[in-house]
Design a protein around this motif. Structure first.
Motif, PDB file in Angstrom:
ATOM      1  N   SER A 115      -8.854 -50.566 -64.308  1.00 12.98           N
ATOM      2  CA  SER A 115     -10.034 -50.091 -65.039  1.00 12.98           C
ATOM      3  C   SER A 115     -10.567 -51.183 -65.969  1.00 12.98           C
ATOM      4  O   SER A 115     -11.559 -50.981 -66.654  1.00 12.98           O
ATOM      5  N   HIS A 116      -9.893 -52.298 -66.023  1.00 13.89           N
ATOM      6  CA  HIS A 116     -10.330 -53.453 -66.812  1.00 13.89           C
ATOM      7  C   HIS A 116      -9.777 -54.697 -66.134  1.00 13.89           C
ATOM      8  O   HIS A 116      -8.937 -54.606 -65.240  1.00 13.89           O
ATOM      9  N   MET A 117     -10.259 -55.869 -66.538  1.00 15.53           N
ATOM     10  CA  MET A 117      -9.839 -57.106 -65.879  1.00 15.53           C
ATOM     11  C   MET A 117      -8.778 -57.863 -66.663  1.00 15.53           C
ATOM     12  O   MET A 117      -8.495 -59.022 -66.375  1.00 15.53           O
ATOM     13  N   GLY A 118      -8.186 -57.227 -67.686  1.00  8.59           N
ATOM     14  CA  GLY A 118      -7.156 -57.929 -68.464  1.00  8.59           C
ATOM     15  C   GLY A 118      -7.735 -59.050 -69.302  1.00  8.59           C
ATOM     16  O   GLY A 118      -7.092 -60.080 -69.507  1.00  8.59           O
ATOM     17  N   ILE A 119      -8.969 -58.845 -69.784  1.00  9.13           N
ATOM     18  CA  ILE A 119      -9.660 -59.918 -70.499  1.00  9.13           C
ATOM     19  C   ILE A 119      -9.991 -59.543 -71.934  1.00  9.13           C
ATOM     20  O   ILE A 119     -10.813 -60.198 -72.571  1.00  9.13           O
ATOM     21  N   ALA A 156     -27.131 -60.095 -74.697  1.00  4.10           N
ATOM     22  CA  ALA A 156     -25.874 -60.427 -74.021  1.00  4.10           C
ATOM     23  C   ALA A 156     -26.208 -60.928 -72.618  1.00  4.10           C
ATOM     24  O   ALA A 156     -26.933 -60.256 -71.876  1.00  4.10           O
ATOM     25  N   GLN A 157     -25.725 -62.110 -72.298  1.00  2.00           N
ATOM     26  CA  GLN A 157     -25.839 -62.646 -70.939  1.00  2.00           C
ATOM     27  C   GLN A 157     -24.418 -62.583 -70.363  1.00  2.00           C
ATOM     28  O   GLN A 157     -23.582 -63.429 -70.671  1.00  2.00           O
ATOM     29  N   LEU A 158     -24.147 -61.544 -69.590  1.00  5.59           N
ATOM     30  CA  LEU A 158     -22.772 -61.261 -69.154  1.00  5.59           C
ATOM     31  C   LEU A 158     -22.621 -61.499 -67.663  1.00  5.59           C
ATOM     32  O   LEU A 158     -23.466 -61.078 -66.860  1.00  5.59           O
ATOM     33  N   TYR A 159     -21.541 -62.125 -67.324  1.00  2.00           N
ATOM     34  CA  TYR A 159     -21.300 -62.525 -65.938  1.00  2.00           C
ATOM     35  C   TYR A 159     -21.441 -61.333 -64.997  1.00  2.00           C
ATOM     36  O   TYR A 159     -20.866 -60.259 -65.236  1.00  2.00           O
ATOM     37  N   LEU A 209     -19.895 -54.146 -66.747  1.00  3.67           N
ATOM     38  CA  LEU A 209     -19.281 -53.035 -67.481  1.00  3.67           C
ATOM     39  C   LEU A 209     -17.971 -53.489 -68.122  1.00  3.67           C
ATOM     40  O   LEU A 209     -17.662 -53.130 -69.271  1.00  3.67           O
ATOM     41  N   MET A 210     -17.207 -54.269 -67.385  1.00  2.00           N
ATOM     42  CA  MET A 210     -15.914 -54.701 -67.918  1.00  2.00           C
ATOM     43  C   MET A 210     -16.076 -55.697 -69.057  1.00  2.00           C
ATOM     44  O   MET A 210     -15.309 -55.673 -70.030  1.00  2.00           O
ATOM     45  N   TRP A 211     -17.102 -56.541 -68.958  1.00  4.40           N
ATOM     46  CA  TRP A 211     -17.360 -57.479 -70.061  1.00  4.40           C
ATOM     47  C   TRP A 211     -17.888 -56.743 -71.298  1.00  4.40           C
ATOM     48  O   TRP A 211     -17.553 -57.092 -72.433  1.00  4.40           O
ATOM     49  N   LEU A 212     -18.746 -55.770 -71.104  1.00  2.84           N
ATOM     50  CA  LEU A 212     -19.260 -55.016 -72.256  1.00  2.84           C
ATOM     51  C   LEU A 212     -18.108 -54.439 -73.071  1.00  2.84           C
ATOM     52  O   LEU A 212     -18.135 -54.446 -74.308  1.00  2.84           O
ATOM     53  N   GLU A 213     -17.091 -53.971 -72.370  1.00  2.00           N
ATOM     54  CA  GLU A 213     -15.955 -53.369 -73.069  1.00  2.00           C
ATOM     55  C   GLU A 213     -14.995 -54.429 -73.599  1.00  2.00           C
ATOM     56  O   GLU A 213     -14.503 -54.321 -74.726  1.00  2.00           O
ATOM     57  N   GLY A 245     -14.214 -66.600 -69.771  1.00  2.00           N
ATOM     58  CA  GLY A 245     -14.473 -67.138 -71.098  1.00  2.00           C
ATOM     59  C   GLY A 245     -15.773 -66.590 -71.642  1.00  2.00           C
ATOM     60  O   GLY A 245     -16.561 -65.987 -70.908  1.00  2.00           O
ATOM     61  N   ALA A 246     -15.979 -66.785 -72.930  1.00  2.00           N
ATOM     62  CA  ALA A 246     -17.200 -66.300 -73.562  1.00  2.00           C
ATOM     63  C   ALA A 246     -17.471 -67.127 -74.808  1.00  2.00           C
ATOM     64  O   ALA A 246     -16.579 -67.802 -75.331  1.00  2.00           O
TER      65      ALA A 246
END
Lengths: 140, 398
Positions: free
Chosen positions: B272-276, B297-300, B308-312, B390-391
């Protein structure tokens, strides 16, 4: 038991670390590396336990039973001749939480696969290599 | 300059450039690279003689699949650079790795101005061979080695199938609907309509999205990014000399890489997430800014589910809340509370492996985004990856 081979399946090259996993099916066994010190299972196989810093984890036969943790029905033919649809799934083996083996779920209609589905291993033979696949667990 | 825990605080972005982008482009990959790099150097108000460092992701892979046809060495030759430092790596870590390496090169004192580029020619490659670039190389007679042996033998020949597992895992846990996932694609296409350099500019509706053919459940065609030919370049400069250049410096407020093991065949967590989450935790530990302070936000978006996973992971939404946040698209539109992927992202502008997101962030902060300009944008967040993550948070200095 070995199933009829899917000739489009691209096979792995064998080395010292991965040979038990890819050949254990000759004996009908799903072989997963296990640390001799902390008893943690390690997959994909690594020749060292990074958690307890113990060398030489050993391959052991696991039950071959697990549950579908997540899955996808693949509809796209990525290479010419690829038969679709088929299911790719992360199988969480019964032996340990988050011990995942990526594989296919076969032996049922693709739309019958669901997250949490109990499955058991079977093998598809390609020469020396026995590809572990999973099918609905008839015992449940 | 002394050692610092925050090397990014010593570095700014001072110029960006992008070549023409197409499916395919009638220009060679090296010409596209030169176009992007020359534009970026001029954008900073510099000349090639000022560039003393070069970084790229991932370096030349001359396999004909267009993934990375141009490396650092031929770019140095074509531009007549005389760098004191170069780096090209597919690991160490992710698309953002080359940015982090350049930051470290500047912060250490090794370089003053580092040019970073990313060139792709995947559209040309697929025009030659339709299945160019599939995992495993597409030769079913050849053996597969390394981490791909844990996916390719099972027919997982695309990262689409692997990230579909995450989309399904997220759906199982949080009840993601098709319409919620589709909001990412619809938003991207709407934004791309305002971006002259995007490859897919005709708007789509949620009905169009739902009618799109299924690639690997639950991901449809519109959930997958668009392979292109093109190049993007960025100039990073030492912060204390950046103010003397052509435009207001864009200062790195915080930068962080994730070190999760996705990408070697290992999986962690419950899909449910990418471990990030470590990326978001590191970012917000390094700055007094908060997620609510972000103007965009410029999200991959290699795949819609990444967003969705980056937003979280970046704490822009709480766990499980991203799906309802994006639904309907209002909150992520240009007038919304968090404008998202304003170039169209990779889904609609093209697959630059995150470098398009960096480019767009810079255009927005410099007020050069044309019809899609966010009013008064001063600070924003960018994420990359995928495999390796990365971010960073970027702020314009006036």
């Amino acid at each position: 038991m070995a199933e009829e081979a899917n000739t489009l399946r691209q096979l792995p090259g064998l080395d010292q670390d991965n040979t038990p996993f890819w050949t254990g099916g000759a004996r009908g066994e799903l072989m997963i590396l296990r640390c001799t010190h902390c008893a943690r299972y390690i997959h994909p196989p690594l020749p060292h336990c990074g958690r307890c810093q113990t060398l030489n984890p050993v391959p052991v036969a696991v039950s071959g039973r697990g549950r579908v943790k997540s899955f996808t029905i693949n509809h796209q033919a990525w290479v010419p001749g690829m038969a679709t649809p088929f299911v790719i799934a992360a199988i969480e083996l019964d032996e340990q939480d988050e011990l995942y083996v990526l594989s296919n779920v076969t032996g049922c209609a693709v739309e019958d696969v669901y997250s949490g589905m109990p499955v058991t291993v079977r093998f598809e033979q390609h020469g020396d290599i026995f590809v572990p696949l999973f099918a609905p667990d008839a015992g449940e | 300059m002394s050692a610092t825990e925050h090397p990014e605080r010593l570095v700014s972005i001072t110029g960006v450039g992008q070549s023409g982008v197409g499916r395919p482009m009638p220009l060679s990959p090296l010409k596209l690279t030169v176009d992007a790099c020359v534009a970026a150097i001029a954008d900073a108000g510099l000349t090639p003689a000022d560039i003393d460092g070069l970084a790229t992701y991932p370096g030349a892979h001359n396999t004909g699949d267009g993934y990375s046809p141009i490396g650092a060495v031929e770019t140095v030759a074509a531009l007549g650079l005389q760098p004191k430092w170069m780096a090209a790596s597919i690991e160490g870590h992710s698309h953002m790795g080359s940015v982090a390496m350049a930051v470290h090169a500047i912060a250490s004192g090794a370089c003053r101005h580092v040019l970073i580029f990313r060139t792709v020619a995947q559209a040309s490659a697929r025009a030659r061979v339709h299945h160019a670039g599939v995992l495993g190389g597409g030769d079913t007679e050849a053996r597969v080695w390394g981490w791909q042996q844990w996916s390719v033998p099972f027919g997982a020949l695309s990262t689409a199938t692997l990230f579909a597992l995450y989309a399904q895992g997220y759906r199982d846990k949080y009840g993601l609907t098709d319409e919620q996932l589709g909001a990412i694609a619809v938003n991207g296409r709407t934004m791309a309509g305002l971006n002259p350099n995007a490859v897919y500019r005709k708007p789509i509706t949620i009905e169009d999205y739902l009618a799109g053919r299924m690639i690997s459940t639950p991901l449809r065609i519109f959930d997958c990014d668009a392979f292109v030919d093109g190049s993007t370049a960025i100039v990073l400069s030492r912060r204390d000399i950046a103010a003397d250049l052509r435009q207001p410096p864009l200062d790195f407020e915080a930068l962080a890489l994730g070190m999760n093991p996705i990408g070697m065949g290992a999986y962690v967590g419950d899909f449910s997430h990418m471990g990030i989450n470590d990326v978001g935790e590191a970012i917000w530990s390094k700055t007094d800014l908060k997620p609510k302070d972000m103007d965009f936000a410029q999200l991959y978006d290699g795949f819609s589910i990444h967003v969705l996973m980056w937003l979280e992971a970046l704490q822009l939404c709480g766990p499980g809340e991203a799906a309802s946040f994006v639904e309907g698209g209002k909150r992520i539109g240009l007038d919304g509370e968090l404008p998202l992927n304003t170039s169209g992202g990779q889904l609609s502008a093209g697959r630059f492996h995150g470098f398009g997101h960096i480019y767009e962030a810079c255009l927005q902060l410099w007020g050069r985004a044309g019809e899609r300009q966010i009013k008064d944008a001063e600070v924003g967040i960018v994420s990359n990856g995928g495999f390796g993550v990365g971010a960073f948070v970027l702020r314009r200095r006036d």
